[in-house]
Write a protein that holds these residues in place. Structure first.
Motif, PDB file in Angstrom:
ATOM      1  N   ILE A   4     -42.221   2.162 -80.342  1.00 58.35           N
ATOM      2  CA  ILE A   4     -43.603   2.628 -80.286  1.00 58.35           C
ATOM      3  C   ILE A   4     -43.710   3.950 -81.051  1.00 58.35           C
ATOM      4  O   ILE A   4     -42.706   4.590 -81.338  1.00 58.35           O
ATOM      5  N   GLY A   5     -44.913   4.322 -81.372  1.00 57.50           N
ATOM      6  CA  GLY A   5     -45.133   5.604 -82.029  1.00 57.50           C
ATOM      7  C   GLY A   5     -45.324   5.476 -83.520  1.00 57.50           C
ATOM      8  O   GLY A   5     -45.407   4.385 -84.080  1.00 57.50           O
ATOM      9  N   MET A   6     -45.387   6.633 -84.154  1.00 60.98           N
ATOM     10  CA  MET A   6     -45.707   6.700 -85.572  1.00 60.98           C
ATOM     11  C   MET A   6     -44.512   6.440 -86.479  1.00 60.98           C
ATOM     12  O   MET A   6     -44.676   6.265 -87.679  1.00 60.98           O
ATOM     13  N   PHE A   7     -43.309   6.427 -85.919  1.00 58.92           N
ATOM     14  CA  PHE A   7     -42.111   6.254 -86.734  1.00 58.92           C
ATOM     15  C   PHE A   7     -41.304   5.077 -86.218  1.00 58.92           C
ATOM     16  O   PHE A   7     -41.404   4.696 -85.062  1.00 58.92           O
ATOM     17  N   SER A   8     -40.481   4.536 -87.105  1.00 54.19           N
ATOM     18  CA  SER A   8     -39.591   3.451 -86.723  1.00 54.19           C
ATOM     19  C   SER A   8     -38.218   3.721 -87.305  1.00 54.19           C
ATOM     20  O   SER A   8     -38.091   4.121 -88.463  1.00 54.19           O
ATOM     21  N   TYR A   9     -37.203   3.519 -86.490  1.00 49.40           N
ATOM     22  CA  TYR A   9     -35.832   3.560 -86.987  1.00 49.40           C
ATOM     23  C   TYR A   9     -35.496   2.150 -87.445  1.00 49.40           C
ATOM     24  O   TYR A   9     -35.429   1.229 -86.641  1.00 49.40           O
ATOM     25  N   THR A  10     -35.302   1.998 -88.742  1.00 49.98           N
ATOM     26  CA  THR A  10     -35.102   0.672 -89.317  1.00 49.98           C
ATOM     27  C   THR A  10     -33.700   0.128 -89.098  1.00 49.98           C
ATOM     28  O   THR A  10     -33.503  -1.079 -89.155  1.00 49.98           O
ATOM     29  N   GLY A  11     -32.725   1.012 -88.911  1.00 49.26           N
ATOM     30  CA  GLY A  11     -31.340   0.575 -88.813  1.00 49.26           C
ATOM     31  C   GLY A  11     -30.674   0.463 -90.172  1.00 49.26           C
ATOM     32  O   GLY A  11     -29.536   0.005 -90.274  1.00 49.26           O
ATOM     33  N   LEU A  12     -31.373   0.888 -91.219  1.00 50.67           N
ATOM     34  CA  LEU A  12     -30.800   0.837 -92.563  1.00 50.67           C
ATOM     35  C   LEU A  12     -29.767   1.945 -92.743  1.00 50.67           C
ATOM     36  O   LEU A  12     -29.872   3.002 -92.137  1.00 50.67           O
ATOM     37  N   THR A  13     -28.804   1.690 -93.599  1.00 55.68           N
ATOM     38  CA  THR A  13     -27.792   2.695 -93.907  1.00 55.68           C
ATOM     39  C   THR A  13     -28.352   3.706 -94.904  1.00 55.68           C
ATOM     40  O   THR A  13     -29.381   3.461 -95.545  1.00 55.68           O
ATOM     41  N   GLN A  14     -27.651   4.810 -95.072  1.00 52.74           N
ATOM     42  CA  GLN A  14     -28.065   5.815 -96.047  1.00 52.74           C
ATOM     43  C   GLN A  14     -28.108   5.203 -97.446  1.00 52.74           C
ATOM     44  O   GLN A  14     -29.042   5.452 -98.213  1.00 52.74           O
ATOM     45  N   GLU A  15     -27.124   4.407 -97.774  1.00 53.50           N
ATOM     46  CA  GLU A  15     -27.063   3.768 -99.092  1.00 53.50           C
ATOM     47  C   GLU A  15     -28.269   2.844 -99.309  1.00 53.50           C
ATOM     48  O   GLU A  15     -28.856   2.813-100.397  1.00 53.50           O
ATOM     49  N   GLN A  16     -28.647   2.095 -98.273  1.00 54.53           N
ATOM     50  CA  GLN A  16     -29.808   1.213 -98.375  1.00 54.53           C
ATOM     51  C   GLN A  16     -31.101   2.026 -98.543  1.00 54.53           C
ATOM     52  O   GLN A  16     -31.974   1.658 -99.335  1.00 54.53           O
ATOM     53  N   CYS A  17     -31.211   3.119 -97.818  1.00 58.59           N
ATOM     54  CA  CYS A  17     -32.389   3.983 -97.931  1.00 58.59           C
ATOM     55  C   CYS A  17     -32.487   4.578 -99.328  1.00 58.59           C
ATOM     56  O   CYS A  17     -33.584   4.640 -99.908  1.00 58.59           O
ATOM     57  N   GLU A  18     -31.354   5.021 -99.860  1.00 58.60           N
ATOM     58  CA  GLU A  18     -31.350   5.588-101.209  1.00 58.60           C
ATOM     59  C   GLU A  18     -31.802   4.562-102.238  1.00 58.60           C
ATOM     60  O   GLU A  18     -32.546   4.877-103.167  1.00 58.60           O
ATOM     61  N   LEU A  19     -31.392   3.306-102.074  1.00 57.61           N
ATOM     62  CA  LEU A  19     -31.831   2.246-102.977  1.00 57.61           C
ATOM     63  C   LEU A  19     -33.348   2.066-102.876  1.00 57.61           C
ATOM     64  O   LEU A  19     -34.037   1.940-103.895  1.00 57.61           O
ATOM     65  N   MET A  20     -33.884   2.076-101.669  1.00 58.41           N
ATOM     66  CA  MET A  20     -35.333   1.919-101.493  1.00 58.41           C
ATOM     67  C   MET A  20     -36.100   3.052-102.172  1.00 58.41           C
ATOM     68  O   MET A  20     -37.141   2.825-102.795  1.00 58.41           O
ATOM     69  N   ILE A  21     -35.568   4.254-102.053  1.00 58.07           N
ATOM     70  CA  ILE A  21     -36.229   5.423-102.650  1.00 58.07           C
ATOM     71  C   ILE A  21     -36.146   5.357-104.171  1.00 58.07           C
ATOM     72  O   ILE A  21     -37.168   5.487-104.864  1.00 58.07           O
ATOM     73  N   GLU A  22     -34.942   5.154-104.687  1.00 63.88           N
ATOM     74  CA  GLU A  22     -34.722   5.230-106.133  1.00 63.88           C
ATOM     75  C   GLU A  22     -35.288   4.031-106.891  1.00 63.88           C
ATOM     76  O   GLU A  22     -35.889   4.195-107.952  1.00 63.88           O
ATOM     77  N   LYS A  23     -35.130   2.841-106.340  1.00 62.50           N
ATOM     78  CA  LYS A  23     -35.544   1.641-107.064  1.00 62.50           C
ATOM     79  C   LYS A  23     -36.987   1.239-106.773  1.00 62.50           C
ATOM     80  O   LYS A  23     -37.713   0.825-107.668  1.00 62.50           O
ATOM     81  N   HIS A  24     -37.394   1.381-105.512  1.00 60.13           N
ATOM     82  CA  HIS A  24     -38.708   0.863-105.100  1.00 60.13           C
ATOM     83  C   HIS A  24     -39.743   1.957-104.829  1.00 60.13           C
ATOM     84  O   HIS A  24     -40.903   1.645-104.558  1.00 60.13           O
ATOM     85  N   HIS A  25     -39.317   3.200-104.842  1.00 63.00           N
ATOM     86  CA  HIS A  25     -40.214   4.332-104.542  1.00 63.00           C
ATOM     87  C   HIS A  25     -40.860   4.184-103.165  1.00 63.00           C
ATOM     88  O   HIS A  25     -42.019   4.532-102.967  1.00 63.00           O
ATOM     89  N   VAL A  26     -40.081   3.661-102.243  1.00 63.55           N
ATOM     90  CA  VAL A  26     -40.464   3.620-100.826  1.00 63.55           C
ATOM     91  C   VAL A  26     -39.695   4.756-100.178  1.00 63.55           C
ATOM     92  O   VAL A  26     -38.469   4.744-100.153  1.00 63.55           O
ATOM     93  N   TYR A  27     -40.418   5.733 -99.681  1.00 60.97           N
ATOM     94  CA  TYR A  27     -39.791   6.967 -99.215  1.00 60.97           C
ATOM     95  C   TYR A  27     -39.648   6.967 -97.700  1.00 60.97           C
ATOM     96  O   TYR A  27     -40.616   6.728 -96.981  1.00 60.97           O
ATOM     97  N   LEU A  28     -38.425   7.220 -97.267  1.00 58.88           N
ATOM     98  CA  LEU A  28     -38.084   7.299 -95.856  1.00 58.88           C
ATOM     99  C   LEU A  28     -36.908   8.241 -95.739  1.00 58.88           C
ATOM    100  O   LEU A  28     -36.280   8.582 -96.750  1.00 58.88           O
ATOM    101  N   LEU A  29     -36.617   8.668 -94.523  1.00 55.23           N
ATOM    102  CA  LEU A  29     -35.451   9.519 -94.328  1.00 55.23           C
ATOM    103  C   LEU A  29     -34.191   8.703 -94.554  1.00 55.23           C
ATOM    104  O   LEU A  29     -34.173   7.486 -94.333  1.00 55.23           O
ATOM    105  N   LYS A  30     -33.132   9.362 -94.947  1.00 52.84           N
ATOM    106  CA  LYS A  30     -31.891   8.650 -95.261  1.00 52.84           C
ATOM    107  C   LYS A  30     -31.178   8.135 -94.022  1.00 52.84           C
ATOM    108  O   LYS A  30     -30.222   7.384 -94.126  1.00 52.84           O
ATOM    109  N   ASN A  31     -31.687   8.501 -92.834  1.00 53.72           N
ATOM    110  CA  ASN A  31     -31.139   7.917 -91.603  1.00 53.72           C
ATOM    111  C   ASN A  31     -31.888   6.637 -91.225  1.00 53.72           C
ATOM    112  O   ASN A  31     -31.638   6.058 -90.180  1.00 53.72           O
ATOM    113  N   GLY A  32     -32.826   6.216 -92.074  1.00 58.49           N
ATOM    114  CA  GLY A  32     -33.552   4.973 -91.843  1.00 58.49           C
ATOM    115  C   GLY A  32     -34.878   5.135 -91.140  1.00 58.49           C
ATOM    116  O   GLY A  32     -35.582   4.156 -90.902  1.00 58.49           O
ATOM    117  N   ARG A  33     -35.263   6.343 -90.821  1.00 50.53           N
ATOM    118  CA  ARG A  33     -36.532   6.587 -90.119  1.00 50.53           C
ATOM    119  C   ARG A  33     -37.683   6.515 -91.119  1.00 50.53           C
ATOM    120  O   ARG A  33     -37.695   7.209 -92.126  1.00 50.53           O
TER     121      ARG A  33
END
Length: 158
Positions: free
Chosen positions: A101-130
């Motif tokens: 619940i709430g405004m944030f979600s912990y996706t369970g993604l790894t730091q490496e997966q988050c970095e790929l989302m940021i760099e390749k897809h320009h989807v911005y999230l914290l590197k802990n998956g939040r």
């Protein structure tokens, strides 16, 4: 010159000139502590506004309705994101997106997966998956789901 917070209002600059590196290091340490305190103590403008809302029954009811709409929209986006991940057959369980619940979600993604989302897809999230669920809407939910799918399939967890 030092400009500081007065009466619960934030202002934007602090300039300190020091005579040597040791003093500059000490000053920087203190400035960082004070800066952290300012971020932890928000300005009082919002409190003044909320005080007016809480004291007026009409405004209070309007505010409650707006809160319901905002939280309902976030819940809806959780469901749409979950459904899109299921449609894409994204590996893993995504039930936690619905159960959180709430405004944030912990996706369970790894730091490496988050970095790929940021760099390749320009989807911005914290590197802990939040990720900010408030930032997901009908116009970008498929982009977010596709980015998650790509990250999970390209860089699976060890």
């Amino acid at each position: 010159m030092c400009i500081r917070d007065r009466y619960g209002e934030r202002i934007g600059a602090i300039h300190v000139v020091c005579q040597d590196a040791a003093t500059a290091s000490n000053v920087l340490s203190n400035v960082r502590k004070r800066n952290r305190m300012m971020f932890s103590t928000p300005p009082c403008h919002g409190a003044h506004i909320m005080s007016k809302i809480f004291k007026n029954p009409k405004y209070m009811e309007e505010w409650k309705e707006e809160i319901k709409k905002v939280s309902g929209r976030i819940q809806q986006m959780r469901k749409v994101l979950f459904d899109e991940l299921a449609r894409l057959k994204t590996p893993g369980s995504w039930e936690h997106i619905l159960s959180q619940i709430g405004m944030f979600s912990y996706t369970g993604l790894t730091q490496e997966q988050c970095e790929l989302m940021i760099e390749k897809h320009h989807v911005y999230l914290l590197k802990n998956g939040r990720v900010s669920m408030a930032g997901i809407n009908q116009n970008n939910v498929k982009q977010v789901a596709n980015a998650i799918h790509d990250a999970v399939t390209t860089k699976p967890k060890p």
